[in-house]
Enzyme design. Structure first.
Site, PDB file in Angstrom:
ATOM      1  N   LYS A  42      -0.080   9.509   2.800  1.00 10.27           N
ATOM      2  CA  LYS A  42       0.136   8.898   1.484  1.00 10.27           C
ATOM      3  C   LYS A  42       1.389   9.498   0.865  1.00 10.27           C
ATOM      4  O   LYS A  42       1.618  10.706   0.956  1.00 10.27           O
ATOM      5  CB  LYS A  42      -1.050   9.209   0.543  1.00 10.27           C
ATOM      6  CG  LYS A  42      -2.390   8.688   1.036  1.00 10.27           C
ATOM      7  CD  LYS A  42      -3.401   8.570  -0.106  1.00 10.27           C
ATOM      8  CE  LYS A  42      -3.924   9.906  -0.588  1.00 10.27           C
ATOM      9  NZ  LYS A  42      -4.913   9.756  -1.673  1.00 10.27           N
ATOM     10  N   ASP A  79     -14.973  12.576  -2.545  1.00  9.36           N
ATOM     11  CA  ASP A  79     -14.614  11.976  -1.253  1.00  9.36           C
ATOM     12  C   ASP A  79     -13.707  12.897  -0.438  1.00  9.36           C
ATOM     13  O   ASP A  79     -13.427  14.031  -0.838  1.00  9.36           O
ATOM     14  CB  ASP A  79     -13.958  10.602  -1.463  1.00  9.36           C
ATOM     15  CG  ASP A  79     -12.549  10.697  -2.022  1.00  9.36           C
ATOM     16  OD1 ASP A  79     -12.263  11.686  -2.719  1.00  9.36           O
ATOM     17  OD2 ASP A  79     -11.731   9.788  -1.767  1.00  9.36           O
ATOM     18  N   SER A  87      -8.415   9.427   2.837  1.00 15.43           N
ATOM     19  CA  SER A  87      -9.327   9.414   1.700  1.00 15.43           C
ATOM     20  C   SER A  87     -10.798   9.365   2.104  1.00 15.43           C
ATOM     21  O   SER A  87     -11.276  10.233   2.819  1.00 15.43           O
ATOM     22  CB  SER A  87      -8.961   8.252   0.790  1.00 15.43           C
ATOM     23  OG  SER A  87      -9.679   8.333  -0.395  1.00 15.43           O
ATOM     24  N   HIS A  88     -11.497   8.304   1.711  1.00 14.60           N
ATOM     25  CA  HIS A  88     -12.931   8.207   1.943  1.00 14.60           C
ATOM     26  C   HIS A  88     -13.267   7.685   3.331  1.00 14.60           C
ATOM     27  O   HIS A  88     -14.438   7.543   3.667  1.00 14.60           O
ATOM     28  CB  HIS A  88     -13.544   7.292   0.884  1.00 14.60           C
ATOM     29  CG  HIS A  88     -12.856   5.964   0.841  1.00 14.60           C
ATOM     30  ND1 HIS A  88     -11.613   5.808   0.271  1.00 14.60           N
ATOM     31  CD2 HIS A  88     -13.197   4.768   1.339  1.00 14.60           C
ATOM     32  CE1 HIS A  88     -11.229   4.554   0.413  1.00 14.60           C
ATOM     33  NE2 HIS A  88     -12.168   3.895   1.056  1.00 14.60           N
ATOM     34  N   SER A 134     -14.544   2.099  -8.302  1.00 17.48           N
ATOM     35  CA  SER A 134     -14.721   2.682  -6.973  1.00 17.48           C
ATOM     36  C   SER A 134     -14.852   4.204  -7.039  1.00 17.48           C
ATOM     37  O   SER A 134     -14.294   4.906  -6.220  1.00 17.48           O
ATOM     38  CB  SER A 134     -13.546   2.285  -6.090  1.00 17.48           C
ATOM     39  OG  SER A 134     -12.329   2.597  -6.744  1.00 17.48           O
ATOM     40  N   THR A 167       0.856  -1.184   0.000  1.00 14.72           N
ATOM     41  CA  THR A 167       0.000   0.000   0.000  1.00 14.72           C
ATOM     42  C   THR A 167       0.893   1.236   0.000  1.00 14.72           C
ATOM     43  O   THR A 167       1.928   1.266   0.658  1.00 14.72           O
ATOM     44  CB  THR A 167      -0.929   0.031   1.228  1.00 14.72           C
ATOM     45  OG1 THR A 167      -0.142  -0.190   2.385  1.00 14.72           O
ATOM     46  CG2 THR A 167      -1.991  -1.044   1.165  1.00 14.72           C
ATOM     47  N   LYS A 212      -6.477   9.944  -9.609  1.00 10.81           N
ATOM     48  CA  LYS A 212      -7.844  10.131 -10.046  1.00 10.81           C
ATOM     49  C   LYS A 212      -8.291  11.517  -9.589  1.00 10.81           C
ATOM     50  O   LYS A 212      -7.707  12.079  -8.667  1.00 10.81           O
ATOM     51  CB  LYS A 212      -8.755   9.030  -9.519  1.00 10.81           C
ATOM     52  CG  LYS A 212      -8.679   8.756  -8.034  1.00 10.81           C
ATOM     53  CD  LYS A 212      -9.470   7.487  -7.717  1.00 10.81           C
ATOM     54  CE  LYS A 212      -9.487   7.175  -6.239  1.00 10.81           C
ATOM     55  NZ  LYS A 212      -8.385   6.320  -5.820  1.00 10.81           N
ATOM     56  N   ASP A 240     -10.371  12.822  -4.729  1.00  9.27           N
ATOM     57  CA  ASP A 240     -10.016  12.095  -5.949  1.00  9.27           C
ATOM     58  C   ASP A 240     -11.154  11.232  -6.498  1.00  9.27           C
ATOM     59  O   ASP A 240     -11.095  10.770  -7.630  1.00  9.27           O
ATOM     60  CB  ASP A 240      -8.723  11.280  -5.773  1.00  9.27           C
ATOM     61  CG  ASP A 240      -8.753  10.321  -4.598  1.00  9.27           C
ATOM     62  OD1 ASP A 240      -9.802  10.243  -3.919  1.00  9.27           O
ATOM     63  OD2 ASP A 240      -7.730   9.664  -4.357  1.00  9.27           O
ATOM     64  N   ARG A 241     -12.215  11.029  -5.696  1.00  8.94           N
ATOM     65  CA  ARG A 241     -13.337  10.217  -6.199  1.00  8.94           C
ATOM     66  C   ARG A 241     -14.510  11.098  -6.597  1.00  8.94           C
ATOM     67  O   ARG A 241     -14.648  12.223  -6.101  1.00  8.94           O
ATOM     68  CB  ARG A 241     -13.843   9.281  -5.106  1.00  8.94           C
ATOM     69  CG  ARG A 241     -12.839   8.275  -4.663  1.00  8.94           C
ATOM     70  CD  ARG A 241     -13.464   7.346  -3.661  1.00  8.94           C
ATOM     71  NE  ARG A 241     -12.479   6.331  -3.292  1.00  8.94           N
ATOM     72  CZ  ARG A 241     -12.782   5.153  -2.804  1.00  8.94           C
ATOM     73  NH1 ARG A 241     -14.042   4.827  -2.607  1.00  8.94           N
ATOM     74  NH2 ARG A 241     -11.842   4.284  -2.513  1.00  8.94           N
ATOM     75  N   ASP A 257     -10.540  13.297   0.170  1.00  6.24           N
ATOM     76  CA  ASP A 257      -9.365  13.953  -0.404  1.00  6.24           C
ATOM     77  C   ASP A 257      -9.568  14.390  -1.856  1.00  6.24           C
ATOM     78  O   ASP A 257      -8.619  14.812  -2.519  1.00  6.24           O
ATOM     79  CB  ASP A 257      -8.133  13.049  -0.288  1.00  6.24           C
ATOM     80  CG  ASP A 257      -8.282  11.753  -1.056  1.00  6.24           C
ATOM     81  OD1 ASP A 257      -9.415  11.263  -1.193  1.00  6.24           O
ATOM     82  OD2 ASP A 257      -7.254  11.214  -1.527  1.00  6.24           O
TER      83      ASP A 257
HETATM   84  C1  VG1 Z   1     -10.261   1.158  -2.591  1.00  6.04           C
HETATM   85  C2  VG1 Z   1     -10.824   1.020  -3.984  1.00  6.04           C
HETATM   86  C3  VG1 Z   1      -9.729   1.208  -5.006  1.00  6.04           C
HETATM   87  C4  VG1 Z   1      -9.033   2.561  -4.774  1.00  6.04           C
HETATM   88  C5  VG1 Z   1      -8.533   2.630  -3.350  1.00  6.04           C
HETATM   89  C6  VG1 Z   1      -7.941   3.981  -3.025  1.00  6.04           C
HETATM   90  O1  VG1 Z   1      -9.324   0.137  -2.335  1.00  6.04           O
HETATM   91  O2  VG1 Z   1     -11.456  -0.219  -4.157  1.00  6.04           O
HETATM   92  O3  VG1 Z   1     -10.272   1.129  -6.293  1.00  6.04           O
HETATM   93  O4  VG1 Z   1      -7.955   2.707  -5.655  1.00  6.04           O
HETATM   94  O5  VG1 Z   1      -9.616   2.419  -2.450  1.00  6.04           O
HETATM   95  O6  VG1 Z   1      -8.872   5.005  -3.216  1.00  6.04           O
HETATM   96  P1  VG1 Z   1      -9.693  -1.202  -1.542  1.00  6.04           P
HETATM   97  O7  VG1 Z   1      -8.419  -1.942  -1.428  1.00  6.04           O
HETATM   98  O8  VG1 Z   1     -10.282  -0.765  -0.237  1.00  6.04           O
HETATM   99  O9  VG1 Z   1     -10.719  -1.901  -2.370  1.00  6.04           O
HETATM  100  V1  VG1 Z   1      -8.699   6.451  -2.388  1.00  6.04           V
HETATM  101  O10 VG1 Z   1      -9.996   7.500  -2.756  1.00  6.04           O
HETATM  102  O11 VG1 Z   1      -8.536   5.926  -0.839  1.00  6.04           O
HETATM  103  O12 VG1 Z   1      -7.248   7.022  -3.009  1.00  6.04           O
HETATM  104 CO    CO Z   2      -9.781   9.377  -2.115  1.00  7.24          CO
END
Ligand code: VG1
Ligand code: CO
Length: 553
Positions: free
Chosen positions: A136, A287, A123-124, A375, A28, A386, A291-292, A289
């Site tokens: 990150k 979200d 992030s989310h 996602s 990660t 993203k 990016d979503r 940060d």
């Molecule tokens: C999730 C999503 C993945 C995305 C990752 C980081 O990971 O499924 O598609 O790239 O979050 O997104 P996981 O391993 O929980 O399925 V973010 O907005 O935290 O940069």
């Molecule tokens: Co994010």
């Protein structure tokens, strides 16, 4: 008690750690844990030390630092600045109030030729004292650090015995300014403007503005997270959408108790506004940060996999992409809707593991222009992350051009390309042991499925996805269990790498119908046979005791 060893310079400490630090998941590109964990003595510092020891070019380099404003953001910026000075970084660029979205950070890294960036965000995931915090690391291309680099950082954390930091009063982040910490130069800049300039280079703002000022009401939900100030400036001040368009637009340390994840469950207020009301023509949310993105039309939810396909199919509406696309890419669990469009456009479509870092080499080597994940992540070669607001502007540009509703655009798309019915079922907070057993058991039994009936079809292929990067030939294993059926339907299972409580099991379901079929079914009904079959085969209900997923997308 850890001891603190004074160096010859009495403001320069080398702090010894009580126990070796071994708490990062390999692979990660950052560290995401509970806020409380990050408050433990030396926890944050240890991870930052490993970054500074491993990231190439730190000494005399330029570094970007900022975050999504969650609890711990300002303190972490202070710590990172003092550690950067101890590691003889030449210059750190950080932002007013420490506010910097992930896409804006990616852009800053690229424009300032920085050695990398440290983005403070989980992030989310929810924030505040009872939520999560994260660190990150992005590399010099602006994208999430590579697998190789993150694995080196992980190894480093296991043997770390001390870290370097200097004493200094926190610098003022309330407004732009210039400072020195020892010989290190610190520039505090506005984190919004550069990003908006970039958007202006990509899109035709006049056209979007004429849509937004002509009876086309939109609602944007920043979920009390980082995109609020970006969206207010972009949508309300520059593009002229109605004041109040941006909801929950002030970044709060605990996101107002909300979960800053733009999906139908956690952005329910916005979803209700669009799916059950008549006032708004378009809705979007981002979200924590930034990016979503989630895209909604009146009475219409746009599945992120479909969104990627629609952006690709209509890319010529956007000035920056009007001359065509180099290629596209999607993560493995993302539906094949974009594959069909790519075929029609005569361009390559790549399939990568989950995680934005896997798009990096394809973007850097000029093989793709647009890419995305199921996602709620879409982006392009303008940065290496993203980009939530970019996707919102892209949609608005298409709608300004096509002069139709979101729902009509989706119908036109499916009538032309067919529809990939798609859904993701998330089972959150399962005990790690149960999740590992469940997953391991399915993996063991996968070979026995091949050639056998499953959900009314035959299984043509079943495996644990392995990815070979076409640029650097690196191989990444264990990227998700796949069951592929004769008619192109798929069921995928993965364990999340971003959750912080127990384990999250993700089940991805997909089934294609060509355009002469019923294109208007509820995906849960269209996919019901797959849903039942995977539950029986993987024993999800039986082993977890959960009769339904926590989140359905
Ligand atoms: C999730 C999503 C993945 C995305 C990752 C980081 O990971 O499924 O598609 O790239 O979050 O997104 P996981 O391993 O929980 O399925 V973010 O907005 O935290 O940069
Ligand atoms: Co994010």
């Amino acid at each position: 008690m850890p001891f603190i060893e004074l160096s010859s310079d009495d403001t320069h400490f080398s702090v010894a750690l009580p126990t070796p630090f071994t708490d990062q998941k390999p692979g990660t590109s950052g560290l995401r844990k509970s806020t409380k964990k990050f408050q433990e003595p030396h926890y944050l510092e240890s991870f930052v030390e490993a970054i500074f020891q491993i990231l190439p070019g730190v000494q005399d380099g330029v570094l970007i630092v900022g975050g999504d404003g969650r609890f711990g953001n300002r303190n972490a910026i202070d710590v990172i600045l003092r550690m950067a000075a101890a590691h003889r970084v030449k210059k750190v660029i950080t932002t007013v109030d420490g506010i910097l979205s992930t896409p804006a950070a990616s852009h800053l890294i690229r424009t300032h030729k920085a050695v990398g960036g440290i983005i403070l965000s989980a992030s989310h995931n929810s924030g505040g004292l009872d939520g999560d915090f994260g660190v990150k690391l992005n590399g010099p291309n602006g994208g999430p650090a590579s697998e190789a680099l993150t694995n080196q950082i992980y190894s480093c954390t296991k043997t770390l015995e001390r870290y370097h930091i200097i004493k200094n009063d926190p610098i003022c982040l309330n407004e732009p300014g210039n400072f020195f910490i020892k010989s290190m130069y610190v520039e505090v800049i506005d984190g919004i403007d550069g990003y908006i300039d970039l958007m202006q280079q990509i899109f035709d703002f006049d056209r979007i503005s004429s849509l937004l000022t002509n009876d086309f009401l939109i609602a944007f939900d920043a979920l009390n997270a980082v995109t609020g100030p970006y969206a207010k400036k972009l949508l309300e001040e520059i593009l002229g959408s109605r004041p109040g368009t941006v909801r929950n637009g002030i970044p709060l340390e605990d996101f107002g108790g909300c979960h800053p994840d733009p999906n139908l469950t956690y952005a329910k207020d916005l979803a209700d506004l669009l799916l059950n009301g008549q006032e708004y023509s378009f809705g979007a949310a981002c979200d924590g940060d930034g990016d979503r993105n989630m895209i909604l039309g009146r009475n219409c939810f746009v599945n992120p996999s479909d969104s990627l396909a629609v952006l690709t199919a209509n890319s010529s509406c956007v000035p920056a992409y009007s001359e065509g696309l180099l290629g596209v890419a999607r993560s493995m669990p993302t539906s094949a809707a974009v594959d069909v469009v790519a075929k029609d456009l005569g361009i390559n479509c790549f399939e990568t593991p989950t995680g934005w870092k896997f798009f990096g080499n394809l973007l850097d080597s000029g093989q793709i222009t647009i890419c995305g994940e199921e996602s709620f992540g879409t982006g392009s070669n303008h940065i290496r992350e993203k980009d939530g607001l970019w996707a919102v502007l892209f949609w608005l540009q298409i709608l300004a051009e096509k002069k139709c509703s979101v729902k009509d655009l989706m119908m036109q798309h499916w009538s032309r390309f067919g529809r990939h019915y798609y859904s993701r079922h998330d089972y959150e907070s399962i005990s790690s042991e149960i999740a590992q057993d469940l997953y391991g058991n399915v993996e063991l039994r996968l070979p026995s499925l091949i050639g056998k009936p499953f959900a009314g079809q035959n299984v043509s292929h079943a495996d644990n996805f392995i990815y070979k990067d076409s640029v650097d030939s690196s191989i990444t294993t264990n990227q998700g269990l796949r069951i592929l059926l004769d008619d192109g339907s798929r069921v995928i299972m993965r364990l999340s790498g971003t959750g912080t409580q127990g384990a999250t099991l993700r089940v991805y379901l997909e089934s294609y119908v060509s355009s002469n079929n019923d294109l208007n079914q509820d995906p849960q009904i269209a996919l019901s046979q797959l849903i039942e079959s995977i539950d029986l085969f993987a024993e999800i209900t039986k082993r977890t005791g959960m009769t339904r997923p926590t989140v359905i997308t």
